[in-house]
Design an enzyme around this catalytic site. Structure first.
Site, mmCIF file in Angstrom:
data_model
loop_
_atom_site.group_PDB
_atom_site.id
_atom_site.type_symbol
_atom_site.label_atom_id
_atom_site.label_comp_id
_atom_site.label_asym_id
_atom_site.label_seq_id
_atom_site.Cartn_x
_atom_site.Cartn_y
_atom_site.Cartn_z
ATOM 1 N N ASP A 165 0.855 -1.181 0.000
ATOM 2 C CA ASP A 165 0.000 0.000 0.000
ATOM 3 C C ASP A 165 0.896 1.238 0.000
ATOM 4 O O ASP A 165 1.656 1.460 0.940
ATOM 5 C CB ASP A 165 -0.861 -0.043 1.278
ATOM 6 C CG ASP A 165 -2.217 0.600 1.093
ATOM 7 O OD1 ASP A 165 -2.269 1.638 0.412
ATOM 8 O OD2 ASP A 165 -3.195 0.073 1.649
ATOM 9 N N ASP A 196 -2.891 4.580 -2.611
ATOM 10 C CA ASP A 196 -3.914 5.183 -1.755
ATOM 11 C C ASP A 196 -4.387 6.526 -2.323
ATOM 12 O O ASP A 196 -3.543 7.347 -2.739
ATOM 13 C CB ASP A 196 -3.260 5.409 -0.381
ATOM 14 C CG ASP A 196 -4.243 5.792 0.693
ATOM 15 O OD1 ASP A 196 -5.147 5.001 0.963
ATOM 16 O OD2 ASP A 196 -4.088 6.888 1.277
ATOM 17 N N GLU A 224 -6.625 3.612 -5.764
ATOM 18 C CA GLU A 224 -7.859 3.906 -5.044
ATOM 19 C C GLU A 224 -8.350 5.267 -5.503
ATOM 20 O O GLU A 224 -7.654 6.271 -5.327
ATOM 21 C CB GLU A 224 -7.620 3.921 -3.533
ATOM 22 C CG GLU A 224 -8.911 4.117 -2.775
ATOM 23 C CD GLU A 224 -8.731 4.629 -1.349
ATOM 24 O OE1 GLU A 224 -9.589 4.370 -0.515
ATOM 25 O OE2 GLU A 224 -7.719 5.307 -1.078
ATOM 26 N N HIS A 236 -10.932 -2.409 4.284
ATOM 27 C CA HIS A 236 -10.708 -1.938 5.654
ATOM 28 C C HIS A 236 -11.403 -0.610 5.958
ATOM 29 O O HIS A 236 -11.297 -0.120 7.079
ATOM 30 C CB HIS A 236 -9.201 -1.778 5.864
ATOM 31 C CG HIS A 236 -8.645 -0.715 4.953
ATOM 32 N ND1 HIS A 236 -8.575 -0.879 3.582
ATOM 33 C CD2 HIS A 236 -8.185 0.529 5.197
ATOM 34 C CE1 HIS A 236 -8.099 0.215 3.042
ATOM 35 N NE2 HIS A 236 -7.845 1.101 3.990
ATOM 36 N N ASP A 237 -12.042 -0.006 4.969
ATOM 37 C CA ASP A 237 -12.738 1.270 5.186
ATOM 38 C C ASP A 237 -14.251 1.105 5.167
ATOM 39 O O ASP A 237 -14.978 2.096 5.314
ATOM 40 C CB ASP A 237 -12.378 2.278 4.078
ATOM 41 C CG ASP A 237 -10.934 2.729 4.146
ATOM 42 O OD1 ASP A 237 -10.368 2.770 5.252
ATOM 43 O OD2 ASP A 237 -10.370 3.038 3.073
HETATM 44 C C1 GLC Z 1 -7.619 5.683 2.025
HETATM 45 C C2 GLC Z 1 -7.428 4.509 2.947
HETATM 46 C C3 GLC Z 1 -7.917 4.884 4.297
HETATM 47 C C4 GLC Z 1 -7.086 6.054 4.787
HETATM 48 C C5 GLC Z 1 -7.099 7.201 3.790
HETATM 49 C C6 GLC Z 1 -6.040 8.206 4.094
HETATM 50 O O1 GLC Z 1 -8.946 5.999 1.831
HETATM 51 O O2 GLC Z 1 -8.055 3.377 2.417
HETATM 52 O O3 GLC Z 1 -7.871 3.827 5.209
HETATM 53 O O4 GLC Z 1 -7.575 6.498 6.012
HETATM 54 O O5 GLC Z 1 -6.885 6.767 2.479
HETATM 55 O O6 GLC Z 1 -4.779 7.685 3.805
#
Ligand code: GLC
Length: 576
Positions: free
Chosen positions: A95, A224, A277, A351-352
């Site tokens: 990640d 990310d 993402e 995980h979110d």
């Molecule tokens: C992404 C991650 C999340 C994190 C955010 C800031 O959305 O998946 O868990 O808090 O980025 O890095």
């Protein structure tokens, strides 16, 4: 590397397996479970960040991109993990949190200490003449997106001991460091400072980070919130009444920045698999982010289908999911990405997100049927499926009863904001209970014991229904785990699943989401009943007598006529 026939498994390292009794998962714990991971048949594991970090956002606040957080393990452990997975043919996806660093990162600390070169790594802006903030953007974790550029937020309650445990020294910069007339941008927590990607030095550093891990034999990268790196340099305020996210999301610079990153790092590796993402994005943009011709990424995550249970587009609300919207979104993205040569990452959980079983299934009356129906829906689509740890055994949201049980900074802030906004504590709790990211971060449930076989200590988040939902029970005679294994295997065995075209079918059916895949003279019709009541669907005549490729009801038969009956949460895939 081809990724059409692959399946990726996601592990949240803090919650997978704790080998030391600290209550927090670690790399050696994951090494213990490599045989289990390999038994799933997955090709690669995406690990949430385990780099040196104050853990304000559980590792998404990185203080050192090139070192392992000591509370999770060592570089030797990491190398052993890569080798252990590799011996089963399973790759590693790391990640990369490149949009922001922790305020404890050396760059931010050197900026605070007055080094101009490092101040240019971040977005520092003066307040307006009347002391107004530089613009009207808000943080995704609550409050506004600007904080004074002084050391006051940098430590955020971290003690020197806590810092040492997480692999960094709490910076000595005193409370007067920095310039109180300046503000820095943080789209997330106040300790997550956004990096200025317009600075070529930042882009070089980021490519060097990716190179560092490539050289360690890592071929997978998840980037990310990567569609936030192309903010317009003048950071304009959102016009009154409009959504500020539009000002900084999917900016023009994202594609050139990604192209440059690819060319300087993973793009040189013929085996790389990358996924971005993409928050609040569009099909058009995701085509650019994932079409091979644009030399950017392999595929993109988007979240539109996971906002169908948001009231007025707002996360911290409660409402049943909108099935029509869900179907339309899955179809539009399936068709749209295909038309533009893009590639979707397919997923329900991460995980979110709260567990999909709680949102779109029925965990009380049809836990097995709804979990396997959701899996079928995603796994047989065009794209690359991701399985989030625990999904394959039907894990659900925990039954927490008080806000004290939640750990996530986002959930805690949201609860306070909801109450401050006039909501009753009960309703605010119910909302957080339904939407908190901690819902998916509870420990992996290995067995029925009090700590679910996760730790010999006190788990950092309490497991709740491990008595009946756990790996041991699933291995002994459960129906979800074998079903996932079969779906993953089918994608390898039948090229149509990886390479076939996608077309929605019977889109206006009130209960069923259906689609047809086609490849090399073969066709697959996939029917999924999203409700706990039986229904009927009319299938094209060619599918009558077709072979049942997979169904979550063991006795499902080949259709004898065009009117096909589906039972509660039934999936049926017919191949001709
Ligand atoms: C992404 C991650 C999340 C994190 C955010 C800031 O959305 O998946 O868990 O808090 O980025 O890095």
């Amino acid at each position: 590397m081809s990724f059409q026939d692959k399946t990726i498994y996601q592990i949240y390292p803090r919650s997978f397996r704790d080998s030391t009794g600290s209550g927090v998962g670690d790399l050696r714990g994951i090494i213990e479970k490599v045989p289990y991971i390999a038994s799933l048949g997955v090709d690669m594991v995406w690990f949430n960040p385990f780099f040196v970090s104050p853990q304000r956002d559980n590792g998404y606040d990185i203080a050192d991109y090139r070192a392992i957080n000591p509370s999770l393990g060592t570089m030797e452990d990491f190398e052993e993990l890569v080798a252990a997975l590799g011996s089963h043919g399973v790759g590693v996806m790391l990640d990369m949190v490149l949009n922001h660093t922790s305020t404890q990162h050396e760059w931010f600390q050197r900026a605070l200490a007055g080094e101009k070169e490092y101040q240019d790594f971040y977005y520092l802006r003066p307040a307006g003449p009347g002391g107004e903030l530089p613009n009207n953007w808000v943080s995704k974790f609550g409050g506004n997106a600007w904080a004074p550029f002084t050391a006051q937020y940098a430590g955020m309650g971290i003690t020197p001991e806590g810092a040492a445990e997480n692999g960094f020294a709490l910076n000595a910069a005193g409370p007067d460091a920095g310039n109180p007339d300046l503000y820095y941008l943080h789209l997330f927590d106040v300790t997550q400072a956004d990096l200025n990607w317009h600075n070529p030095r930042v882009r070089q550093e980021m490519a060097a980070v990716v190179k560092f891990w490539l050289d360690k034999g890592v071929h997978g990268f998840r980037f990310d919130v990567i569609n936030l790196i192309g903010k317009p340099q003048d950071l304009p305020s959102a016009p009154a009444g409009t959504d500020d996210r539009a000002m900084y999301t999917d900016g023009e610079a994202v594609v050139p920045f990604l192209r440059e990153l690819a060319a300087a790092s993973f793009g040189q590796d013929p085996h790389s698999i990358t996924v971005g993402e993409m928050s609040s994005t569009s099909i058009e943009k995701c085509i650019l982010y994932s079409n091979p011709d644009s030399r950017t990424l392999s595929m993109a995550f988007n979240f539109h289908h996971l906002k169908v249970d948001y009231l007025d587009g707002k996360k911290w609300t409660r409402t049943p999911f909108d099935f029509d919207a869900l179907k339309s979104l899955l179809s539009e993205w399936g068709v749209g990405m295909q038309a533009g040569g893009g590639w979707n990452a397919l997923f329900w959980n991460n995980h979110d997100q709260p567990r999909a079983n709680n949102r779109f299934g029925d965990v009380v009356n049809f836990p097995v049927e709804s979990a396997t129906m959701l899996a079928t829906t995603i796994h047989l689509m065009r794209g690359t499926p991701y399985v989030y740890m625990g999904e394959e055994i039907g894990m659900t949201d925990p039954d927490y009863t008080s806000i004290e049980e939640y750990r996530d900074v986002e959930a805690i802030n949201a609860f306070e904001e909801l109450v401050a906004g006039g909501m009753s504590r009960e309703e605010a709790f119910a909302t957080v209970h339904a939407k908190a990211r901690d819902n998916s971060r509870t420990p992996m449930q290995w067995d029925a014991s009090a700590t679910a076989g996760f730790t010999s200590g006190t788990p950092w988040l309490r497991p709740t229904n491990q008595e009946h939902i756990n790996v041991e029970a699933e291995e002994a005679g459960g129906r979800i785990l074998p079903y996932y294994r079969k779906l993953i295997r089918l994608r390898k065995e039948l090229p149509l699943i990886g390479y076939g075209t996608f077309a929605p079918y019977a889109l206006d059916h009130p209960q069923v989401f259906a689609y047809v895949r086609e490849y090399d003279g073969q066709r697959l019709l996939v029917l999924n009943n999203f409700y706990g009541t039986p229904t009927q669907v009319e299938v094209p005549v060619e599918f009558v007598g077709g072979r049942v490729l997979i169904s979550n009801y063991d006795d499902a038969a080949s259709p004898a006529q065009q009117a096909v009956s589906l039972r509660a949460y039934q999936s049926l895939a017919i191949l001709i």
